[in-house]
Scaffold this motif. Structure first.
Motif, mmCIF file in Angstrom:
data_model
loop_
_atom_site.group_PDB
_atom_site.id
_atom_site.type_symbol
_atom_site.label_atom_id
_atom_site.label_comp_id
_atom_site.label_asym_id
_atom_site.label_seq_id
_atom_site.Cartn_x
_atom_site.Cartn_y
_atom_site.Cartn_z
ATOM 1 N N VAL A 160 0.844 -1.203 0.000
ATOM 2 C CA VAL A 160 0.000 0.000 0.000
ATOM 3 C C VAL A 160 0.877 1.250 0.000
ATOM 4 C CG1 VAL A 160 -1.684 1.346 1.316
ATOM 5 C CG2 VAL A 160 -1.946 -1.133 1.122
ATOM 6 N N ILE A 161 1.892 1.256 0.886
ATOM 7 C CA ILE A 161 2.806 2.393 0.963
ATOM 8 C C ILE A 161 3.552 2.581 -0.350
ATOM 9 C CG2 ILE A 161 4.873 3.293 2.095
ATOM 10 C CD1 ILE A 161 2.502 3.474 3.885
ATOM 11 N N TYR A 162 4.040 1.492 -0.919
ATOM 12 C CA TYR A 162 4.748 1.587 -2.200
ATOM 13 C C TYR A 162 3.827 2.164 -3.277
ATOM 14 C CZ TYR A 162 7.101 0.333 -6.527
ATOM 15 O OH TYR A 162 7.677 0.394 -7.768
ATOM 16 N N GLY A 163 2.590 1.668 -3.325
ATOM 17 C CA GLY A 163 1.653 2.162 -4.330
ATOM 18 C C GLY A 163 1.401 3.651 -4.209
ATOM 19 N N VAL A 164 1.338 4.156 -2.953
ATOM 20 C CA VAL A 164 1.117 5.589 -2.735
ATOM 21 C C VAL A 164 2.325 6.393 -3.201
ATOM 22 C CG1 VAL A 164 0.822 7.371 -0.969
ATOM 23 C CG2 VAL A 164 -0.504 5.255 -0.837
ATOM 24 N N ILE A 165 3.517 5.945 -2.827
ATOM 25 C CA ILE A 165 4.735 6.683 -3.185
ATOM 26 C C ILE A 165 4.981 6.645 -4.691
ATOM 27 C CG2 ILE A 165 7.238 6.795 -2.898
ATOM 28 C CD1 ILE A 165 6.863 5.614 -0.119
ATOM 29 N N ALA A 166 4.814 5.451 -5.280
ATOM 30 C CA ALA A 166 5.111 5.281 -6.709
ATOM 31 C C ALA A 166 3.940 5.661 -7.599
ATOM 32 C CB ALA A 166 5.505 3.824 -6.983
ATOM 33 N N ASP A 311 16.666 18.857 -4.595
ATOM 34 C CA ASP A 311 16.994 18.093 -5.803
ATOM 35 C C ASP A 311 17.920 16.911 -5.524
ATOM 36 O OD1 ASP A 311 16.685 17.540 -8.506
ATOM 37 O OD2 ASP A 311 18.508 18.602 -9.057
ATOM 38 N N LEU A 312 17.714 16.271 -4.371
ATOM 39 C CA LEU A 312 18.471 15.046 -4.101
ATOM 40 C C LEU A 312 18.105 13.959 -5.095
ATOM 41 C CD1 LEU A 312 19.597 16.214 -1.468
ATOM 42 C CD2 LEU A 312 19.018 14.063 -0.356
ATOM 43 N N ILE A 313 16.849 13.994 -5.547
ATOM 44 C CA ILE A 313 16.392 12.983 -6.501
ATOM 45 C C ILE A 313 17.228 13.037 -7.773
ATOM 46 C CG2 ILE A 313 14.465 12.257 -7.943
ATOM 47 C CD1 ILE A 313 12.591 13.274 -5.780
ATOM 48 N N GLY A 314 17.360 14.245 -8.333
ATOM 49 C CA GLY A 314 18.122 14.385 -9.565
ATOM 50 C C GLY A 314 19.591 14.065 -9.375
ATOM 51 N N HIS A 315 20.154 14.502 -8.247
ATOM 52 C CA HIS A 315 21.587 14.300 -8.019
ATOM 53 C C HIS A 315 21.931 12.829 -7.864
ATOM 54 C CE1 HIS A 315 25.666 14.996 -6.645
ATOM 55 N NE2 HIS A 315 25.411 14.237 -5.585
ATOM 56 N N PRO A 356 11.924 7.775 -3.454
ATOM 57 C CA PRO A 356 11.960 9.001 -4.263
ATOM 58 C C PRO A 356 13.221 9.122 -5.107
ATOM 59 C CG PRO A 356 11.176 9.496 -2.050
ATOM 60 C CD PRO A 356 11.662 8.068 -2.032
ATOM 61 N N ILE A 357 14.293 8.446 -4.695
ATOM 62 C CA ILE A 357 15.537 8.473 -5.463
ATOM 63 C C ILE A 357 15.579 7.340 -6.481
ATOM 64 C CG2 ILE A 357 18.051 8.244 -5.291
ATOM 65 C CD1 ILE A 357 17.830 9.517 -2.502
ATOM 66 N N PHE A 358 15.101 6.151 -6.083
ATOM 67 C CA PHE A 358 15.210 4.981 -6.950
ATOM 68 C C PHE A 358 14.137 4.941 -8.037
ATOM 69 C CE2 PHE A 358 17.268 2.506 -3.226
ATOM 70 C CZ PHE A 358 18.474 3.137 -3.497
ATOM 71 N N LEU A 359 12.960 5.454 -7.751
ATOM 72 C CA LEU A 359 11.878 5.365 -8.737
ATOM 73 C C LEU A 359 12.178 6.114 -10.038
ATOM 74 C CD1 LEU A 359 8.730 5.521 -6.424
ATOM 75 C CD2 LEU A 359 9.397 3.629 -7.917
ATOM 76 N N PRO A 360 12.737 7.340 -9.975
ATOM 77 C CA PRO A 360 13.094 7.999 -11.244
ATOM 78 C C PRO A 360 14.105 7.195 -12.061
ATOM 79 C CG PRO A 360 13.076 9.587 -9.448
ATOM 80 C CD PRO A 360 12.940 8.234 -8.823
ATOM 81 N N VAL A 361 15.007 6.492 -11.360
ATOM 82 C CA VAL A 361 15.978 5.644 -12.057
ATOM 83 C C VAL A 361 15.260 4.498 -12.765
ATOM 84 C CG1 VAL A 361 17.952 4.094 -11.768
ATOM 85 C CG2 VAL A 361 17.812 6.216 -10.439
ATOM 86 N N SER A 362 14.313 3.882 -12.052
ATOM 87 C CA SER A 362 13.581 2.765 -12.652
ATOM 88 C C SER A 362 12.762 3.225 -13.855
ATOM 89 C CB SER A 362 12.663 2.115 -11.600
ATOM 90 O OG SER A 362 11.586 2.964 -11.256
ATOM 91 N N ARG A 363 12.199 4.423 -13.765
ATOM 92 C CA ARG A 363 11.427 4.947 -14.908
ATOM 93 C C ARG A 363 12.354 5.251 -16.085
ATOM 94 N NH1 ARG A 363 9.015 8.324 -10.655
ATOM 95 N NH2 ARG A 363 7.096 7.327 -9.934
#
Length: 440
Positions: A160-166, A311-315, A356-363
């Motif tokens: 459930v938590i993963y679904g909300v975040i992703a 912008d930790l996600i992008g970095h 929040p950091i890994f999901l953009p990589v997976s996309r």
């Protein structure tokens, strides 16, 4: 070069506070507040960010699934289901090892917490397995593993938590987790023959020690039928939940409420085990457990806001993508990071920090978010019983009064098979997508 801006300082401060044994929720909140102050933002944003973070309809599933699990335990619904599995498995090779595996997987799914499952049923299963000839440390390792891997099996609060975040369909996650979850359970069963048993017990007579049935003196066929009838309404619980979600009758969030009402209906009108005192105890237990989870979610919203603003996600996403051109190498790095994190923290906290950091990589790499979510849950489950500091190991050592080293030693065979299982699920995405494609 790593960025030492406010976001990175926040991460460092968070881990320092964890080392100082500050509760996870407060470590999240204080480190996020420090970062907000460093960035020059006023604290007047805090209330709005927390409210926004927890005011999500999907998150209502958490307290209701927890309450449903508490009711199933207190109203005797779970006990009847466990009794049925005990009778069903009673004549199979492996005896208490097989029963212990099934019971751990089931109880973990009911309670929503691996450590809580170890504490609740660990002593009973370890005692039964030891009397059935299993080594005590091996039995403790089995309990650690089964309770941990159960967070993969739906209904799973982690999913459930993963679904909300992703922002991914929770229904699809639930359906996709069925085959991988059962597969991990089968791997546990395949580990049992490698256990060194001190004696061979024909027919496993000690199975009766695990919730003795009032009809234990009947022949096997009649015992199985009686236990099935007795547990029928409880066994229908996953059918009601998953069937309703797939048919479109209700959403996963509404399914949590349906599960709660169903438990009250069965306990109150069919089994007639519902009492005011039992209801009060279940409500208070569920409220306390839900408060702990939601406090983490609330402060994690501040943490996530800083991650986005700085912008930790992008970095860090660019750092991960720059490691290699091979997506399997990147996946391996992500899995190792999650595995190490799982040894120190609970799954919910890790997901709010890392996803929040890994999901953009997976996309960026074109990975299926549902498949990736199943891998994340299996990985976090493995972290719970990974030596030397998996949380489940500490709980098992406490309830079984064994040294931590002995429990960790007993968990190693299951750790090896679980890592193999994770690799297989990663290599065969169809295991996660088959039911989603079939039912979708």
């Amino acid at each position: 070069m790593f960025d030492l801006g406010a976001g990175t300082q926040m991460l460092i401060l968070f881990f320092i506070l964890l080392v100082l044994r500050l509760p996870v929720a407060f470590a999240l909140g204080l480190s996020a507040l420090y970062a907000m102050w460093t960035l020059g933002f006023g604290l007047d944003l805090v209330g709005d960010l927390i409210a926004t973070g927890i005011a999500k309809f999907s998150l209502l599933a958490i307290p209701f699934f927890i309450l449903a699990g508490a009711l199933m335990g207190s109203l005797g619904i779970a006990e009847r289901m466990i009794r049925f599995f005990r009778v069903l498995i009673g004549t199979l090779p492996g005896g208490m090892g097989v029963v212990g595996t099934v019971v751990c997987l089931f109880w973990g799914a009911v309670s929503g917490s691996g450590p809580a499952s170890v504490a609740a049923i660990g002593p009973l299963i370890v005692k039964g397995m030891e009397e059935d000839g299993y080594n005590r440390s091996f039995a403790a390792g089995l309990v650690c593993t089964g309770a941990a891997l159960s967070i993969v099996i739906p209904p799973s609060i982690g999913l459930v938590i993963y679904g909300v975040i992703a922002e991914t369909s929770i229904s699809h996650l639930f359906i996709a987790a069925i085959i991988p979850g059962l597969f991990m359970g089968i791997l546990m069963l395949l580990t049992l023959p490698f256990a060194k048993k001190t004696k061979v017990v024909e027919g496993s007579p000690n199975l009766n020690r695990l919730m003795p049935a009032p009809y234990s003196d009947l022949p096997y066929g009649r015992r199985l039928w009686r236990s099935f009838l007795d547990s029928f309404w409880g066994l229908m619980t996953p059918v009601v939940i998953l069937g309703g979600i797939y048919s479109g009758a209700f959403t996963p969030t509404e399914a949590a409420l349906v599960a709660t009402v169903y438990a009250l209906f069965v306990g109150g009108l069919i089994y007639r085990t519902l009492t005011l005192r039992g209801l009060y105890d279940s409500l208070t237990d569920a409220a306390a457990s839900s408060a702990v989870v939601m406090l983490v979610v609330a402060y994690a919203s501040l943490f996530g806001w800083v991650v986005t603003v700085d912008d930790l996600i992008g970095h860090y996403s660019s750092v991960l993508l720059g490691i290699s051109d091979n997506q399997w190498v990147i996946l391996l790095v992500i899995m190792v990071i999650l595995l190490i994190a799982g040894m120190f923290m609970d799954a919910i906290t890790i997901m709010f920090i890392c996803l929040p950091i890994f999901l953009p990589v997976s996309r960026e790499l074109g990975w299926d978010p549902v498949w990736f979510g199943i891998l994340v849950m299996i990985n976090l489950a493995i972290g719970l019983f990974t030596p030397p500091v998996g949380i489940n190991l500490y709980v098992a050592a406490n309830v079984t009064r064994l040294p931590l080293e002995r429990v960790a030693q007993g968990a190693i065979p299951f750790l090896i098979t679980a890592v193999i299982g994770l690799a297989i699920v990663a290599a065969i995405p169809e295991m996660s997508s088959f039911l989603v494609d079939l039912l979708g």
